[in-house]
Design a protein around this motif. Structure first.
Motif, PDB file in Angstrom:
ATOM      1  N   GLU A   1      68.964  16.248  31.166  1.00 27.32           N
ATOM      2  CA  GLU A   1      68.982  16.845  32.309  1.00 27.32           C
ATOM      3  C   GLU A   1      70.078  16.582  33.251  1.00 27.32           C
ATOM      4  O   GLU A   1      70.891  17.635  33.721  1.00 27.32           O
ATOM      5  CB  GLU A   1      67.862  16.821  32.976  1.00 27.32           C
ATOM      6  CG  GLU A   1      67.703  17.608  34.468  1.00 27.32           C
ATOM      7  CD  GLU A   1      66.314  17.500  35.096  1.00 27.32           C
ATOM      8  OE1 GLU A   1      66.361  18.011  36.329  1.00 27.32           O
ATOM      9  OE2 GLU A   1      65.289  16.774  34.642  1.00 27.32           O
TER      10      GLU A   1
ATOM     11  N   ASN B   1      73.292  18.459  31.619  1.00 24.38           N
ATOM     12  CA  ASN B   1      73.104  19.961  31.860  1.00 24.38           C
ATOM     13  C   ASN B   1      73.523  20.367  33.145  1.00 24.38           C
ATOM     14  O   ASN B   1      74.169  21.324  33.488  1.00 24.38           O
ATOM     15  CB  ASN B   1      71.820  20.464  31.343  1.00 24.38           C
ATOM     16  CG  ASN B   1      71.569  20.482  29.783  1.00 24.38           C
ATOM     17  OD1 ASN B   1      72.527  20.667  29.140  1.00 24.38           O
ATOM     18  ND2 ASN B   1      70.144  20.407  29.415  1.00 24.38           N
ATOM     19  N   GLU B   2      73.014  19.682  34.140  1.00 24.88           N
ATOM     20  CA  GLU B   2      72.946  19.850  35.370  1.00 24.88           C
ATOM     21  C   GLU B   2      74.400  19.657  35.821  1.00 24.88           C
ATOM     22  O   GLU B   2      74.779  20.286  37.176  1.00 24.88           O
ATOM     23  CB  GLU B   2      71.909  19.399  36.365  1.00 24.88           C
ATOM     24  CG  GLU B   2      70.594  19.977  35.891  1.00 24.88           C
ATOM     25  CD  GLU B   2      70.346  21.220  36.076  1.00 24.88           C
ATOM     26  OE1 GLU B   2      71.024  21.892  37.025  1.00 24.88           O
ATOM     27  OE2 GLU B   2      69.538  22.042  35.469  1.00 24.88           O
TER      28      GLU B   2
ATOM     29  N   SER C   1      76.375  22.653  35.949  1.00 26.14           N
ATOM     30  CA  SER C   1      76.209  23.528  36.999  1.00 26.14           C
ATOM     31  C   SER C   1      76.758  23.247  38.421  1.00 26.14           C
ATOM     32  O   SER C   1      77.362  24.144  39.016  1.00 26.14           O
ATOM     33  CB  SER C   1      74.592  23.659  37.074  1.00 26.14           C
ATOM     34  OG  SER C   1      73.913  24.557  35.773  1.00 26.14           O
ATOM     35  N   THR C   2      76.701  21.960  38.646  1.00 24.03           N
ATOM     36  CA  THR C   2      77.073  21.396  40.030  1.00 24.03           C
ATOM     37  C   THR C   2      78.709  21.643  39.998  1.00 24.03           C
ATOM     38  O   THR C   2      79.011  22.032  40.884  1.00 24.03           O
ATOM     39  CB  THR C   2      76.834  20.023  40.226  1.00 24.03           C
ATOM     40  OG1 THR C   2      75.185  19.908  40.143  1.00 24.03           O
ATOM     41  CG2 THR C   2      77.204  19.508  41.413  1.00 24.03           C
TER      42      THR C   2
ATOM     43  N   TYR D   1      76.082  11.957  43.560  1.00 28.24           N
ATOM     44  CA  TYR D   1      76.172  11.327  42.237  1.00 28.24           C
ATOM     45  C   TYR D   1      76.828   9.925  42.451  1.00 28.24           C
ATOM     46  O   TYR D   1      76.582   9.027  41.458  1.00 28.24           O
ATOM     47  CB  TYR D   1      77.320  12.263  41.596  1.00 28.24           C
ATOM     48  CG  TYR D   1      76.781  13.641  41.203  1.00 28.24           C
ATOM     49  CD1 TYR D   1      76.093  13.516  39.903  1.00 28.24           C
ATOM     50  CD2 TYR D   1      76.810  14.744  41.768  1.00 28.24           C
ATOM     51  CE1 TYR D   1      75.585  14.588  39.259  1.00 28.24           C
ATOM     52  CE2 TYR D   1      76.309  15.673  41.368  1.00 28.24           C
ATOM     53  CZ  TYR D   1      75.423  15.929  40.213  1.00 28.24           C
ATOM     54  OH  TYR D   1      75.008  17.081  39.828  1.00 28.24           O
TER      55      TYR D   1
ATOM     56  N   PHE E   1      68.073  13.834  41.587  1.00 20.96           N
ATOM     57  CA  PHE E   1      68.047  15.080  41.148  1.00 20.96           C
ATOM     58  C   PHE E   1      67.663  15.975  41.993  1.00 20.96           C
ATOM     59  O   PHE E   1      68.497  17.150  42.014  1.00 20.96           O
ATOM     60  CB  PHE E   1      67.064  15.100  39.760  1.00 20.96           C
ATOM     61  CG  PHE E   1      67.577  14.530  38.418  1.00 20.96           C
ATOM     62  CD1 PHE E   1      68.125  15.158  37.450  1.00 20.96           C
ATOM     63  CD2 PHE E   1      67.676  12.837  38.720  1.00 20.96           C
ATOM     64  CE1 PHE E   1      68.528  14.542  36.112  1.00 20.96           C
ATOM     65  CE2 PHE E   1      68.325  12.416  37.268  1.00 20.96           C
ATOM     66  CZ  PHE E   1      68.639  13.296  36.159  1.00 20.96           C
ATOM     67  N   ASN E   2      66.315  15.996  42.434  1.00 20.05           N
ATOM     68  CA  ASN E   2      66.365  17.363  43.400  1.00 20.05           C
ATOM     69  C   ASN E   2      66.709  17.224  44.477  1.00 20.05           C
ATOM     70  O   ASN E   2      67.091  18.599  45.115  1.00 20.05           O
ATOM     71  CB  ASN E   2      64.440  16.944  43.826  1.00 20.05           C
ATOM     72  CG  ASN E   2      63.662  17.360  42.377  1.00 20.05           C
ATOM     73  OD1 ASN E   2      64.067  17.732  41.504  1.00 20.05           O
ATOM     74  ND2 ASN E   2      62.544  16.673  42.367  1.00 20.05           N
TER      75      ASN E   2
ATOM     76  N   TYR F   1      69.789  19.570  43.709  1.00 26.48           N
ATOM     77  CA  TYR F   1      69.380  20.968  43.404  1.00 26.48           C
ATOM     78  C   TYR F   1      69.230  21.571  45.055  1.00 26.48           C
ATOM     79  O   TYR F   1      69.423  22.640  45.138  1.00 26.48           O
ATOM     80  CB  TYR F   1      68.084  20.954  42.820  1.00 26.48           C
ATOM     81  CG  TYR F   1      68.006  20.227  41.284  1.00 26.48           C
ATOM     82  CD1 TYR F   1      69.389  20.262  40.558  1.00 26.48           C
ATOM     83  CD2 TYR F   1      67.147  19.819  40.822  1.00 26.48           C
ATOM     84  CE1 TYR F   1      69.426  19.637  39.565  1.00 26.48           C
ATOM     85  CE2 TYR F   1      66.998  19.247  39.477  1.00 26.48           C
ATOM     86  CZ  TYR F   1      68.471  19.075  38.863  1.00 26.48           C
ATOM     87  OH  TYR F   1      68.359  18.308  37.524  1.00 26.48           O
TER      88      TYR F   1
ATOM     89  N   ARG G   1      72.519  22.343  46.523  1.00 25.10           N
ATOM     90  CA  ARG G   1      73.090  23.295  45.801  1.00 25.10           C
ATOM     91  C   ARG G   1      72.748  24.797  46.233  1.00 25.10           C
ATOM     92  O   ARG G   1      73.286  25.772  46.220  1.00 25.10           O
ATOM     93  CB  ARG G   1      72.807  23.296  44.313  1.00 25.10           C
ATOM     94  CG  ARG G   1      73.627  22.109  43.618  1.00 25.10           C
ATOM     95  CD  ARG G   1      73.532  21.924  42.133  1.00 25.10           C
ATOM     96  NE  ARG G   1      72.712  22.887  41.317  1.00 25.10           N
ATOM     97  CZ  ARG G   1      72.292  22.531  40.107  1.00 25.10           C
ATOM     98  NH1 ARG G   1      73.044  21.598  39.411  1.00 25.10           N
ATOM     99  NH2 ARG G   1      71.345  22.940  39.539  1.00 25.10           N
TER     100      ARG G   1
ATOM    101  N   MET H   1      74.516  29.704  37.048  1.00 23.30           N
ATOM    102  CA  MET H   1      74.101  28.372  36.514  1.00 23.30           C
ATOM    103  C   MET H   1      72.883  28.288  35.708  1.00 23.30           C
ATOM    104  O   MET H   1      73.018  27.479  34.819  1.00 23.30           O
ATOM    105  CB  MET H   1      73.783  27.532  37.961  1.00 23.30           C
ATOM    106  CG  MET H   1      75.031  27.246  38.702  1.00 23.30           C
ATOM    107  SD  MET H   1      74.751  25.980  39.981  1.00 23.30           S
ATOM    108  CE  MET H   1      73.701  26.853  41.070  1.00 23.30           C
ATOM    109  N   TYR H   2      72.045  29.261  35.774  1.00 19.89           N
ATOM    110  CA  TYR H   2      71.001  29.449  34.802  1.00 19.89           C
ATOM    111  C   TYR H   2      70.835  30.646  33.940  1.00 19.89           C
ATOM    112  O   TYR H   2      69.983  31.348  33.860  1.00 19.89           O
ATOM    113  CB  TYR H   2      69.646  29.023  35.633  1.00 19.89           C
ATOM    114  CG  TYR H   2      69.637  27.650  36.046  1.00 19.89           C
ATOM    115  CD1 TYR H   2      69.453  26.752  35.246  1.00 19.89           C
ATOM    116  CD2 TYR H   2      69.715  27.530  37.679  1.00 19.89           C
ATOM    117  CE1 TYR H   2      69.312  25.459  35.933  1.00 19.89           C
ATOM    118  CE2 TYR H   2      69.524  26.382  37.913  1.00 19.89           C
ATOM    119  CZ  TYR H   2      69.548  25.460  37.130  1.00 19.89           C
ATOM    120  OH  TYR H   2      69.359  24.022  37.734  1.00 19.89           O
TER     121      TYR H   2
END
Length: 168
Positions: free
Chosen positions: A10, A13-14, A17-18, A52, A133-134, A137, A140, A157-158
């Motif tokens: 995850e 993948n994320e 997107s970020t 991060y 993680f959350n 999100y 974002r 992103m998705y």
């Protein structure tokens, strides 16, 4: 697949997107803020990059004092510096995830600001999901609102976005 493998997958993948989202932040709108109590777009971008940075302290320490760990962020009015800060932090976060084990994810963790406990104790796996993680999100999603409010294109992103023709 183990919990650690799922988090690592995850994460990879994320991160992409970020990265796409932060690369969409235009220099001209870094001072935009939707309300007097909100961050500017530049401050929000910098906060996303900072999360991060927190992976190493979260995954590598039992008690993480964010007041004692102050990264050099640069100016929130310099998106290039924020993007570099993000990339450096992603490497540190990736290394922290790679050094983690299923056992370490089951261990307890606490966040402090000086002498004050602000999170925990809770297992590191719960912290990884909720605080790391959350949290990314959530911010974002805010950034997407900022970009749309300033007339900027939101990157997919998705899958495709409204600007890509979805919903038109």
């Amino acid at each position: 697949m183990t919990l650690l493998q799922a988090l690592q997958t995850e994460f990879e993948n994320e991160v992409n997107s970020t990265r796409r989202l932060l690369q969409a932040v235009p220099e001209k709108d870094l001072s935009y803020k939707p309300s007097p109590i909100s961050w500017t777009m530049g401050e929000l971008a910098q906060h996303i990059a900072t999360i991060y940075y927190w992976y190493a302290g979260t995954l590598g320490q039992d008690v993480y004092d964010v007041a004692a760990d102050r990264p050099e962020r640069g100016s929130p009015n310099d998106i290039a510096a924020t993007l570099q800060f993000f990339e450096n932090n992603v490497e540190k976060a990736r290394a922290a995830l790679q050094q983690s084990t299923e056992e370490s994810l089951a261990g307890n963790w606490t966040m402090k600001v000086g002498d004050r406990t602000v999170l925990g104790p809770m297992t590191r796996s719960v912290v990884a999901r909720g605080f790391l993680f959350n949290h990314i999100y959530h911010h974002r999603g805010e950034m997407i609102v900022y970009l749309r409010a300033t007339g900027n294109k939101v990157p997919g992103m998705y899958g495709p976005t409204y600007e890509d023709g979805l919903g038109k």
